[in-house]
Design an enzyme around this catalytic site. Structure first.
Site, mmCIF file in Angstrom:
data_model
loop_
_atom_site.group_PDB
_atom_site.id
_atom_site.type_symbol
_atom_site.label_atom_id
_atom_site.label_comp_id
_atom_site.label_asym_id
_atom_site.label_seq_id
_atom_site.Cartn_x
_atom_site.Cartn_y
_atom_site.Cartn_z
ATOM 1 N N HIS A 1 88.435 18.821 -41.063
ATOM 2 C CA HIS A 1 89.756 19.241 -40.597
ATOM 3 C C HIS A 1 89.703 19.715 -39.146
ATOM 4 C CE1 HIS A 1 90.958 20.205 -45.001
ATOM 5 N NE2 HIS A 1 91.656 19.158 -44.606
ATOM 6 N N ARG B 1 92.547 13.067 -43.660
ATOM 7 C CA ARG B 1 93.509 13.759 -44.531
ATOM 8 C C ARG B 1 94.920 13.850 -43.940
ATOM 9 N NH1 ARG B 1 90.494 16.819 -48.290
ATOM 10 N NH2 ARG B 1 88.540 15.693 -48.624
ATOM 11 N N ASP C 1 89.752 21.724 -56.035
ATOM 12 C CA ASP C 1 89.855 22.294 -54.690
ATOM 13 C C ASP C 1 90.957 23.333 -54.557
ATOM 14 O OD1 ASP C 1 88.000 20.652 -52.753
ATOM 15 O OD2 ASP C 1 88.890 19.172 -54.083
ATOM 16 N N ARG D 1 94.509 16.148 -54.854
ATOM 17 C CA ARG D 1 95.016 17.471 -54.482
ATOM 18 C C ARG D 1 96.541 17.551 -54.465
ATOM 19 N NH1 ARG D 1 92.135 20.596 -49.897
ATOM 20 N NH2 ARG D 1 93.068 22.211 -51.204
ATOM 21 N N GLU E 1 95.169 26.845 -48.268
ATOM 22 C CA GLU E 1 95.709 26.582 -46.927
ATOM 23 C C GLU E 1 96.220 25.161 -46.770
ATOM 24 O OE1 GLU E 1 94.071 27.082 -42.397
ATOM 25 O OE2 GLU E 1 92.799 26.006 -43.809
ATOM 26 N N ASP E 2 95.609 24.211 -47.470
ATOM 27 C CA ASP E 2 95.966 22.805 -47.269
ATOM 28 C C ASP E 2 97.326 22.441 -47.832
ATOM 29 O OD1 ASP E 2 93.658 21.993 -45.862
ATOM 30 O OD2 ASP E 2 92.523 21.923 -47.738
ATOM 31 N N CYS F 1 90.609 28.464 -45.122
ATOM 32 C CA CYS F 1 91.043 27.605 -46.222
ATOM 33 C C CYS F 1 91.567 28.385 -47.423
ATOM 34 C CB CYS F 1 89.877 26.723 -46.706
ATOM 35 S SG CYS F 1 89.100 25.709 -45.470
#
Length: 267
Positions: free
Chosen positions: A173, A143, A73, A98, A78-79, A260
């Site tokens: 999200h 998340r 991923d 992640r 962005e995460d 993202c």
């Protein structure tokens, strides 16, 4: 690594856009709310390149974060962080797979912002964090947990921000369900988030047949948007917004969207 921009692009670059290459293992990405379908990695690569070109044409200086091919991923950079004018918060992603993505982002952000960190047991995905002026809306999702939201508040309230938790249902999200069009207006799928939680912002609903259409990248006077949602696109343009579109349907198979794929750093 920086990619120089053609001379036809705007001379003023108010944003650096940090991006990360599509991992060859993206086919093994995390999937939560959609059915897994085959991903054409070469096509995802092409769409990501066009996405970068669109950001550059809108005035962004593209900087490539070190690739992370071992992380499926990783393109969804962005995460890994929440970048504010005063500080960058390095997140602790909610999916165990992640967590290793943040190291390269730390190195990339250090020249631009002081860094602070979300620590366990808190979890925060950057895709759950929507900053509109001095308000930070944070989605409660699989998340992002309450401990992470509390830590984010403790790290940002001293800079004058207000953190507002928002319940999210039916999607990955918060920014799958809502993103900002300007400092007073958001684009929303009302099936996935309650508009009342977004007060005092004005709410523009997506077209009913385009539930995934609420995700847009805001770059001051322009919006970057996926071309998969023509009816919502028509609505945005009718309201006077300048909207540039890109193809992102291959990346969407990995439960990603246009926000993202970059971290925007105002300079």
């Amino acid at each position: 690594m920086s990619r120089s921009s053609p001379t036809s692009f705007p001379a003023l670059m108010p944003f650096i856009a940090l991006t990360r290459a599509v991992s060859p293992s993206i086919v093994d990405c995390e999937i939560t709310h959609i059915d897994r379908t085959p991903i054409n990695v070469a096509r995802a690569d092409r769409q990501h390149l066009e996405y970068e070109r669109a950001l550059a044409a809108l005035g962004c200086d593209i900087r490539h974060v070190e690739p992370a091919p071992q992380h499926p991923d990783a393109v969804f950079i962005e995460d890994t962080a929440v970048v504010l004018d005063e500080v960058a918060v390095i997140t602790r992603p909610g999916a165990d797979s992640r967590r290793g993505e943040t190291a390269g982002v730390v190195a990339a952000l250090q020249p631009f912002r002081p860094l602070v960190f979300i620590e366990g047991p808190g979890t925060v995905d950057g895709g759950d964090v929507l900053v509109v002026a001095r308000r930070i809306y944070v989605g409660r999702t699989d998340r992002t947990n309450d401990d992470g939201i509390a830590q984010l508040a403790a790290l940002t309230v001293p800079f004058g921000y207000t953190v507002i938790p928002v319940n999210v249902r039916g999607c990955l999200h918060l920014k799958t369900a809502v993103t900002a069009l300007d400092d007073g207006t958001v684009l929303v799928n009302p099936q996935w988030v309650d508009a009342e939680a977004l007060a005092p912002l004005d709410v523009v609903p997506v077209h009913a047949n385009e539930p995934m259409g609420a995700n847009v990248v805001r770059l001051d006077d322009a919006l970057l948007y996926a071309d998969s949602y023509p009816r919502t696109l028509e609505l945005l343009r009718a309201r006077g917004y300048r909207v540039v579109t890109v193809a992102a349907d291959e990346l969407a198979k990995a439960e990603g969207a246009v926000t993202c794929c970059s971290l925007l750093v105002r300079v």
